[in-house]
Design an enzyme around this catalytic site. Structure first.
Site, mmCIF file in Angstrom:
data_model
loop_
_atom_site.group_PDB
_atom_site.id
_atom_site.type_symbol
_atom_site.label_atom_id
_atom_site.label_comp_id
_atom_site.label_asym_id
_atom_site.label_seq_id
_atom_site.Cartn_x
_atom_site.Cartn_y
_atom_site.Cartn_z
ATOM 1 N N GLU A 4 38.777 56.232 35.698
ATOM 2 C CA GLU A 4 37.927 56.193 36.901
ATOM 3 C C GLU A 4 37.093 57.452 37.113
ATOM 4 O O GLU A 4 37.134 58.066 38.181
ATOM 5 C CB GLU A 4 38.815 55.906 38.123
ATOM 6 C CG GLU A 4 39.563 54.590 37.974
ATOM 7 C CD GLU A 4 40.573 54.327 39.092
ATOM 8 O OE1 GLU A 4 40.686 55.139 40.010
ATOM 9 O OE2 GLU A 4 41.270 53.293 39.012
ATOM 10 N N ASN A 57 39.082 54.024 30.978
ATOM 11 C CA ASN A 57 39.494 52.907 31.836
ATOM 12 C C ASN A 57 38.839 53.013 33.216
ATOM 13 O O ASN A 57 38.818 54.097 33.806
ATOM 14 C CB ASN A 57 41.031 52.967 31.984
ATOM 15 C CG ASN A 57 41.631 51.753 32.660
ATOM 16 O OD1 ASN A 57 41.343 50.624 32.258
ATOM 17 N ND2 ASN A 57 42.460 51.963 33.659
ATOM 18 N N HIS A 93 40.173 44.048 38.801
ATOM 19 C CA HIS A 93 40.785 43.732 40.097
ATOM 20 C C HIS A 93 39.766 42.888 40.868
ATOM 21 O O HIS A 93 38.756 43.409 41.331
ATOM 22 C CB HIS A 93 41.087 45.014 40.882
ATOM 23 C CG HIS A 93 42.128 45.878 40.243
ATOM 24 N ND1 HIS A 93 43.442 45.492 40.132
ATOM 25 C CD2 HIS A 93 42.056 47.106 39.679
ATOM 26 C CE1 HIS A 93 44.137 46.451 39.535
ATOM 27 N NE2 HIS A 93 43.317 47.436 39.240
ATOM 28 N N GLU A 112 44.100 45.772 33.994
ATOM 29 C CA GLU A 112 44.855 45.734 35.265
ATOM 30 C C GLU A 112 44.536 44.454 36.028
ATOM 31 O O GLU A 112 44.386 44.459 37.254
ATOM 32 C CB GLU A 112 44.495 46.952 36.137
ATOM 33 C CG GLU A 112 44.763 48.280 35.459
ATOM 34 C CD GLU A 112 44.398 49.495 36.316
ATOM 35 O OE1 GLU A 112 44.198 49.336 37.545
ATOM 36 O OE2 GLU A 112 44.314 50.594 35.758
ATOM 37 N N ASP A 138 44.165 41.397 38.216
ATOM 38 C CA ASP A 138 44.745 40.619 39.310
ATOM 39 C C ASP A 138 43.598 39.980 40.075
ATOM 40 O O ASP A 138 42.496 40.519 40.119
ATOM 41 C CB ASP A 138 45.696 41.430 40.216
ATOM 42 C CG ASP A 138 45.092 42.692 40.803
ATOM 43 O OD1 ASP A 138 43.862 42.856 40.776
ATOM 44 O OD2 ASP A 138 45.867 43.522 41.320
HETATM 45 O O1 9MR Z 1 49.555 49.961 41.358
HETATM 46 C C1 9MR Z 1 49.506 51.350 41.608
HETATM 47 C C2 9MR Z 1 50.127 51.651 42.970
HETATM 48 O O2 9MR Z 1 51.525 51.399 42.918
HETATM 49 C C3 9MR Z 1 49.861 53.094 43.350
HETATM 50 O O3 9MR Z 1 50.322 53.307 44.672
HETATM 51 C C4 9MR Z 1 48.390 53.399 43.234
HETATM 52 C C5 9MR Z 1 48.142 54.847 43.583
HETATM 53 O O4 9MR Z 1 46.899 55.295 43.226
HETATM 54 O O5 9MR Z 1 47.946 53.139 41.917
HETATM 55 C C6 9MR Z 1 48.057 51.788 41.597
HETATM 56 O O6 9MR Z 1 47.516 51.538 40.318
HETATM 57 C C7 9MR Z 1 46.135 51.825 40.168
HETATM 58 C C8 9MR Z 1 45.918 52.228 38.742
HETATM 59 O O7 9MR Z 1 46.742 53.313 38.404
HETATM 60 C C9 9MR Z 1 44.453 52.601 38.477
HETATM 61 N N1 9MR Z 1 43.570 51.550 38.893
HETATM 62 C C10 9MR Z 1 43.770 51.035 40.229
HETATM 63 C C11 9MR Z 1 45.221 50.614 40.407
HETATM 64 C C12 9MR Z 1 45.418 49.939 41.741
HETATM 65 O O8 9MR Z 1 45.176 50.825 42.785
#
Ligand code: 9MR
Length: 463
Positions: free
Chosen positions: A169, A211, A247, A276, A278
């Site tokens: 990101e 990513n 997402h 990722e 969903d």
């Molecule tokens: O799913 C993850 C969640 O449990 C955490 O609280 C969050 C914190 O930043 O990160 C989520 O995963 C993220 C991933 O690492 C990067 N892309 C976005 C995902 C969803 O927020």
């Protein structure tokens, strides 16, 4: 190693299916659109059905849920790739500067490898989920800390990781196409390439991915990532893949140019991965969206695989949106059924290959029908082996590679080939979809095992 976790039909292929596949493949090659009938030999899990075309189907795993038997039963049965949802991030692995903690990351790595699954590493450098000490850093001190972090973490997991999300990101949302402002970005625009070079040096066999989200269709943000990958490729900065988080919800639906966008990145000579996935919603609308995503990946030969961001709806970071394939009790949803059907409905394509841009090279065939070379990832007690099969001066219509394993070693899982045994001299024959290799061309298969991996050069024969 839990043998029952290995997709039972990942490599099994009836003569009927091979024939159907060949016919289907030739129709596709002719450029026609075809609808595929239900397949009597269809695989019955997500991982096994993805493996039919050399792809994987993965999930994010949370270490603290590994004691929940419903969770582990579904995860073990359905998926053959695992991403640590939070446990390999900067705050988890280096809570205090230069004091590393791999406890929960290792829990996931051990669960994955002992159940025959591969592992995606997430993530080495990110503006978010930084430990407090890192959030407060800047300039050359932060740059050095980043390099040290990447080196230590990638070295710790060396040999266990299929692909790392090296940088996560790093681009801004909206139409600017600019880098996202962050303490890492302020250390200098070259921080991303430094991160990739550092990761390559620490673990040369892992594929290295960039990513991001909101890059799933063509837009200013994905154009900026595209330009970065193009630049990296032209200057020899090591990058092997781009992850598309995917997402989706009603404000951010599956883009109509999703497949085209994946394809344009693949055309840069890298793998693409859905990292990722969903999709908010329920019922047939959600099911259709899921199958469209799967079909887009299957249509892009360098789309290596799909990972969903959690097992059950209740495991999701946005649970109230019910965005996953299993309900809170672990029962399949309509979205699961449509995903499985999509994975089984499209004929296998050539498996994606993306050898690291540095590291072992394939020797040219020295006469004979074919040659084979092995790239080994060895860790204490287990290994994965990637085997490159290279045709000689004539095209191959079938091939078999014999690999001699040291005593005590056992093959537990194979992809893109059919193993004729599990110990000693093991013969790996081509799968239905990768029998043909053009003169001088190559294809790759792999296997995972316990014990010590092979050291001798395998033999290769046309069959
Ligand atoms: O799913 C993850 C969640 O449990 C955490 O609280 C969050 C914190 O930043 O990160 C989520 O995963 C993220 C991933 O690492 C990067 N892309 C976005 C995902 C969803 O927020």
């Amino acid at each position: 190693m839990n043998q029952s976790s290995v997709p039972r039909d990942a490599t099994r292929r009836s003569p009927l299916r091979v024939a159907a596949t060949l016919i289907a493949a030739s129709v596709v090659a002719a450029g026609a659109a075809v609808a595929f009938a239900a397949d009597a030999d269809a695989a019955s899990t997500l991982g096994a059905s993805a493996a039919q075309s050399g792809r994987y189907f993965g999930t994010a795993i949370a270490a603290y849920k590994l004691s929940d038997s419903v969770y582990t039963t579904v995860a073990n049965r359905e998926f053959n790739m695992v991403t640590a949802e939070n446990e390999m991030k900067q705050d988890a692995t280096e809570p205090n500067q230069n004091q590393f903690n791999f406890t929960s990351g290792d829990q996931i790595a051990t669960w994955a490898t002992s159940n025959g699954k591969r592992l995606r590493g997430h993530t080495l450098a990110w503006y978010a989920q930084q430990p407090g000490w890192m959030q407060n850093m800047s300039g050359t001190a932060l740059r050095s800390a980043m390099v040290n972090h990447i080196t230590q973490v990638a070295t710790h997991y060396k040999g266990k990781i299929y692909a790392w999300d090296v940088v996560n990101e790093a681009f801004a949302d909206g139409g600017s196409g600019a880098r996202r402002d962050s303490n890492l970005q302020r250390t200098g625009n070259d921080w991303i390439e430094v991160a990739f070079r550092t990761a390559r040096a620490a673990d040369p066999a892992a594929k290295l991915c960039y990513n991001d989200y909101n890059t799933d269709g063509q837009n200013a943000k994905s154009n900026a990532v595209y330009a970065m990958v193009q630049d990296f490729k032209s200057r020899g900065v090591p990058i092997d893949c781009v992850g598309f988080q995917s997402h989706f919800n009603s404000n951010s639906p599956v883009p109509s140019d999703y497949q085209a966008n994946l394809q344009r990145f693949a055309n840069l000579g890298i793998d693409v991965q859905i990292t990722e996935l969903d999709i908010e919603g329920s019922g047939s609308a959600q099911a259709t969206n899921y199958s469209n995503v799967v079909k887009a990946c299957l249509a892009v030969s360098r789309c290596a695989g799909i990972t969903v961001w959690g097992v059950r709806d209740t495991d999701s970071w946005r649970a109230s949106a019910t965005p996953l394939l299993f309900d809170g009790n672990g029962n399949i949803k309509a979205a699961y059924t449509s995903t499985l059907a999509a994975l089984n409905g499209v004929p296998p394509t050539d498996p994606p290959t993306s050898p690291p841009t540095s590291g072992p090279t394939t020797p040219p065939p020295t006469g004979g029908a074919c040659s084979a070379s092995v790239t080994l990832n060895q860790w204490n007690g287990g290994f994965t082996a990637a085997v490159r099969v290279t045709a000689g001066s004539a095209a191959l219509n079938g091939w078999a590679v014999t690999v001699t394993l040291p005593s005590g070693a056992t093959v537990t899982n194979t992809w893109n080939a059919v193993a004729g045994g599990s110990s000693g001299a093991v013969r790996f024959a081509n799968a239905g979809y990768n029998a043909g290799v053009p003169a001088g061309g190559s294809t790759e298969f792999g296997f995972q095992g316990t014990g010590t991996g092979p050291s001798a050069t395998p033999s290769c024969a046309a069959s």
